[in-house]
Write a protein that holds these residues in place. Structure first.
Motif, PDB file in Angstrom:
ATOM      1  N   HIS A 118       0.834  -1.207   0.000  1.00  0.00           N
ATOM      2  CA  HIS A 118       0.000   0.000   0.000  1.00  0.00           C
ATOM      3  C   HIS A 118       0.870   1.260   0.000  1.00  0.00           C
ATOM      4  CE1 HIS A 118      -4.165  -1.275   0.220  1.00  0.00           C
ATOM      5  NE2 HIS A 118      -3.884  -2.142   1.182  1.00  0.00           N
ATOM      6  N   ILE A 119       1.938   1.238   0.778  1.00  0.00           N
ATOM      7  CA  ILE A 119       2.821   2.404   0.833  1.00  0.00           C
ATOM      8  C   ILE A 119       3.548   2.576  -0.499  1.00  0.00           C
ATOM      9  CG2 ILE A 119       4.919   3.312   1.918  1.00  0.00           C
ATOM     10  CD1 ILE A 119       3.888   2.020   4.554  1.00  0.00           C
ATOM     11  N   GLU A 120       4.038   1.477  -1.059  1.00  0.00           N
ATOM     12  CA  GLU A 120       4.768   1.521  -2.332  1.00  0.00           C
ATOM     13  C   GLU A 120       3.877   1.987  -3.484  1.00  0.00           C
ATOM     14  OE1 GLU A 120       6.295  -1.903  -5.327  1.00  0.00           O
ATOM     15  OE2 GLU A 120       6.918  -2.127  -3.234  1.00  0.00           O
ATOM     16  N   ASP A 121       2.662   1.447  -3.575  1.00  0.00           N
ATOM     17  CA  ASP A 121       1.768   1.750  -4.706  1.00  0.00           C
ATOM     18  C   ASP A 121       1.061   3.089  -4.570  1.00  0.00           C
ATOM     19  OD1 ASP A 121       2.502  -0.686  -5.697  1.00  0.00           O
ATOM     20  OD2 ASP A 121       0.555  -1.656  -5.387  1.00  0.00           O
ATOM     21  N   ASP A 122       0.654   3.467  -3.345  1.00  0.00           N
ATOM     22  CA  ASP A 122      -0.232   4.615  -3.176  1.00  0.00           C
ATOM     23  C   ASP A 122       0.267   5.665  -2.191  1.00  0.00           C
ATOM     24  OD1 ASP A 122      -2.282   3.424  -4.842  1.00  0.00           O
ATOM     25  OD2 ASP A 122      -2.629   2.036  -3.182  1.00  0.00           O
ATOM     26  N   ASP A 123       1.437   5.464  -1.598  1.00  0.00           N
ATOM     27  CA  ASP A 123       1.911   6.344  -0.538  1.00  0.00           C
ATOM     28  C   ASP A 123       0.819   6.489   0.535  1.00  0.00           C
ATOM     29  OD1 ASP A 123       3.731   7.967   0.811  1.00  0.00           O
ATOM     30  OD2 ASP A 123       2.939   9.790  -0.103  1.00  0.00           O
ATOM     31  N   ALA A 124       0.209   5.363   0.878  1.00  0.00           N
ATOM     32  CA  ALA A 124      -0.934   5.351   1.792  1.00  0.00           C
ATOM     33  C   ALA A 124      -0.534   5.724   3.208  1.00  0.00           C
ATOM     34  CB  ALA A 124      -1.583   3.966   1.798  1.00  0.00           C
ATOM     35  N   ALA A 125      -1.467   6.372   3.905  1.00  0.00           N
ATOM     36  CA  ALA A 125      -1.340   6.598   5.347  1.00  0.00           C
ATOM     37  C   ALA A 125      -1.875   5.345   6.033  1.00  0.00           C
ATOM     38  CB  ALA A 125      -2.137   7.821   5.767  1.00  0.00           C
ATOM     39  N   ILE A 126      -1.142   4.849   7.025  1.00  0.00           N
ATOM     40  CA  ILE A 126      -1.514   3.630   7.742  1.00  0.00           C
ATOM     41  C   ILE A 126      -1.884   4.023   9.166  1.00  0.00           C
ATOM     42  CG2 ILE A 126      -0.782   1.307   8.407  1.00  0.00           C
ATOM     43  CD1 ILE A 126      -0.597   1.917   5.333  1.00  0.00           C
ATOM     44  N   VAL A 127      -3.114   3.663   9.593  1.00  0.00           N
ATOM     45  CA  VAL A 127      -3.551   3.968  10.953  1.00  0.00           C
ATOM     46  C   VAL A 127      -4.062   2.675  11.584  1.00  0.00           C
ATOM     47  CG1 VAL A 127      -5.035   5.370  12.428  1.00  0.00           C
ATOM     48  CG2 VAL A 127      -4.213   6.307  10.244  1.00  0.00           C
ATOM     49  N   GLY A 128      -3.365   2.245  12.633  1.00  0.00           N
ATOM     50  CA  GLY A 128      -3.772   1.045  13.347  1.00  0.00           C
ATOM     51  C   GLY A 128      -4.487   1.412  14.638  1.00  0.00           C
ATOM     52  N   PHE A 129      -5.460   0.604  15.016  1.00  0.00           N
ATOM     53  CA  PHE A 129      -6.219   0.808  16.253  1.00  0.00           C
ATOM     54  C   PHE A 129      -6.083  -0.429  17.125  1.00  0.00           C
ATOM     55  CE2 PHE A 129      -8.115   3.860  13.462  1.00  0.00           C
ATOM     56  CZ  PHE A 129      -8.511   4.905  14.288  1.00  0.00           C
ATOM     57  N   THR A 130      -5.787  -0.218  18.415  1.00  0.00           N
ATOM     58  CA  THR A 130      -5.638  -1.337  19.342  1.00  0.00           C
ATOM     59  C   THR A 130      -5.792  -0.866  20.786  1.00  0.00           C
ATOM     60  OG1 THR A 130      -4.180  -3.114  20.097  1.00  0.00           O
ATOM     61  CG2 THR A 130      -3.114  -1.069  19.411  1.00  0.00           C
ATOM     62  N   ALA A 131      -6.237  -1.781  21.629  1.00  0.00           N
ATOM     63  CA  ALA A 131      -6.232  -1.523  23.071  1.00  0.00           C
ATOM     64  C   ALA A 131      -4.934  -2.030  23.683  1.00  0.00           C
ATOM     65  CB  ALA A 131      -7.426  -2.204  23.731  1.00  0.00           C
ATOM     66  N   THR A 132      -4.132  -2.734  22.879  1.00  0.00           N
ATOM     67  CA  THR A 132      -2.908  -3.369  23.361  1.00  0.00           C
ATOM     68  C   THR A 132      -1.722  -2.973  22.478  1.00  0.00           C
ATOM     69  OG1 THR A 132      -4.362  -5.247  23.855  1.00  0.00           O
ATOM     70  CG2 THR A 132      -2.014  -5.589  24.171  1.00  0.00           C
ATOM     71  N   PRO A 133      -1.177  -1.787  22.644  1.00  0.00           N
ATOM     72  CA  PRO A 133      -0.111  -1.317  21.750  1.00  0.00           C
ATOM     73  C   PRO A 133       1.276  -1.852  22.117  1.00  0.00           C
ATOM     74  CG  PRO A 133      -0.594   0.366  23.347  1.00  0.00           C
ATOM     75  CD  PRO A 133      -1.540  -0.780  23.628  1.00  0.00           C
ATOM     76  N   LEU A 134       1.442  -3.166  22.018  1.00  0.00           N
ATOM     77  CA  LEU A 134       2.698  -3.792  22.398  1.00  0.00           C
ATOM     78  C   LEU A 134       3.459  -4.279  21.173  1.00  0.00           C
ATOM     79  CD1 LEU A 134       1.408  -5.898  25.413  1.00  0.00           C
ATOM     80  CD2 LEU A 134       2.554  -3.685  25.480  1.00  0.00           C
ATOM     81  N   GLU A 135       4.780  -4.101  21.190  1.00  0.00           N
ATOM     82  CA  GLU A 135       5.672  -4.595  20.141  1.00  0.00           C
ATOM     83  C   GLU A 135       5.258  -4.111  18.750  1.00  0.00           C
ATOM     84  OE1 GLU A 135       5.719  -8.819  20.728  1.00  0.00           O
ATOM     85  OE2 GLU A 135       6.732  -8.650  22.651  1.00  0.00           O
ATOM     86  N   LEU A 136       4.938  -2.832  18.654  1.00  0.00           N
ATOM     87  CA  LEU A 136       4.509  -2.252  17.375  1.00  0.00           C
ATOM     88  C   LEU A 136       5.471  -1.196  16.847  1.00  0.00           C
ATOM     89  CD1 LEU A 136       0.706  -1.874  18.197  1.00  0.00           C
ATOM     90  CD2 LEU A 136       1.737  -3.526  16.639  1.00  0.00           C
ATOM     91  N   GLU A 137       6.591  -0.985  17.543  1.00  0.00           N
ATOM     92  CA  GLU A 137       7.484   0.111  17.154  1.00  0.00           C
ATOM     93  C   GLU A 137       8.093  -0.091  15.769  1.00  0.00           C
ATOM     94  OE1 GLU A 137       9.536  -2.928  19.612  1.00  0.00           O
ATOM     95  OE2 GLU A 137       7.846  -1.632  20.055  1.00  0.00           O
ATOM     96  N   HIS A 138       8.185  -1.325  15.290  1.00  0.00           N
ATOM     97  CA  HIS A 138       8.715  -1.566  13.944  1.00  0.00           C
ATOM     98  C   HIS A 138       7.672  -1.259  12.861  1.00  0.00           C
ATOM     99  CE1 HIS A 138       6.374  -5.189  14.627  1.00  0.00           C
ATOM    100  NE2 HIS A 138       6.446  -5.437  13.328  1.00  0.00           N
ATOM    101  N   PHE A 139       6.424  -1.147  13.258  1.00  0.00           N
ATOM    102  CA  PHE A 139       5.325  -1.011  12.305  1.00  0.00           C
ATOM    103  C   PHE A 139       4.791   0.413  12.237  1.00  0.00           C
ATOM    104  CE2 PHE A 139       1.448  -2.321  10.176  1.00  0.00           C
ATOM    105  CZ  PHE A 139       1.825  -3.473   9.503  1.00  0.00           C
ATOM    106  N   TYR A 140       4.801   1.121  13.371  1.00  0.00           N
ATOM    107  CA  TYR A 140       4.238   2.470  13.456  1.00  0.00           C
ATOM    108  C   TYR A 140       5.292   3.455  13.952  1.00  0.00           C
ATOM    109  CZ  TYR A 140      -0.120  -0.048  12.933  1.00  0.00           C
ATOM    110  OH  TYR A 140      -1.117  -0.858  12.461  1.00  0.00           O
ATOM    111  N   ASP A 141       5.197   4.698  13.471  1.00  0.00           N
ATOM    112  CA  ASP A 141       6.139   5.752  13.868  1.00  0.00           C
ATOM    113  C   ASP A 141       5.616   6.602  15.019  1.00  0.00           C
ATOM    114  OD1 ASP A 141       7.869   4.988  11.801  1.00  0.00           O
ATOM    115  OD2 ASP A 141       6.781   6.226  10.358  1.00  0.00           O
TER     116      ASP A 141
END
Length: 198
Positions: A118-141
């Motif tokens: 999605h990022i490569e093709d469309d420069d998409a914005a990625i928004v994840g939602f969770t009640a448990t934000p653990l071990e996500l630092e590699h995925f979200y800025d």
């Protein structure tokens, strides 16, 4: 300016409402949107919310008839992997906004491959939602904390939970050893057996 954002809020904190607001904002900009989930039950729940709010969408999931022309797609990661990457039957939905529900469960492997595309093709914005934000630092800025359990209770968004339960297991019917102590097997059965009580 951030393109990979994780939003966290406790269970009952309004993440579904936040997703709907974000979808309406992106629709006003005429963006294509893909909302990913990884469970049928969640897909159906989100689908009901979209329908109740007058939002038309297509469903990209096994057992569903796809409506590829819809600018908003509710999709299951597993189906995307099977039909886009493995069999090449579908193309990934072109999206400027990608929303990932239960982001803590969708952060590696298939999810990473799909998000990168999605990022490569469309420069998409990625928004994840969770009640448990653990071990996500590699995925979200960026992590956005939308309330804590105590702050949501204070403002009346969450009601306090009162639990009524016995303070010890019912020992009636437990077998005793010759020593007079309860047997390990009967203790395990009493403690580990799920019980519904009033």
């Amino acid at each position: 300016g951030e393109r990979r954002i994780c939003v966290t809020s406790p269970t009952g904190g309004g993440k579904s409402t936040m997703m709907l607001d974000l979808i309406n904002w992106a629709r006003a900009l005429e963006w294509n949107i893909t909302l990913y989930t990884n469970r049928i039950m969640l897909r159906e729940q989100i689908g009901r919310g979209l329908t109740e709010n007058g939002i038309e969408f297509g469903v990209r999931a096994a057992g569903e008839e796809p409506e590829f022309w819809q600018p908003i797609q509710l999709s299951q990661m597993q189906t995307e992997e099977a039909r886009v990457f493995k069999s090449n039957k579908w193309k990934l939905h072109r999206s400027k906004l990608v929303i990932i529900d239960e982001a803590h469960n969708q952060k590696e492997g298939v999810a990473q491959k799909i998000v990168e595309k999605h990022i490569e093709d469309d420069d998409a914005a990625i928004v994840g939602f969770t009640a448990t934000p653990l071990e996500l630092e590699h995925f979200y800025d960026r992590l956005i904390v939308c309330g804590t359990t105590s702050s949501l209770r204070e403002c009346g968004a969450l009601v306090p939970c009162h639990t009524y339960a016995p303070d010890e297991p019912d020992s009636k019917g437990l077998k005793r050893a010759k020593t007079g102590e309860y047997t390990e097997a009967s203790i395990r059965k009493a403690i580990m057996t799920a019980t519904i009580f009033g």
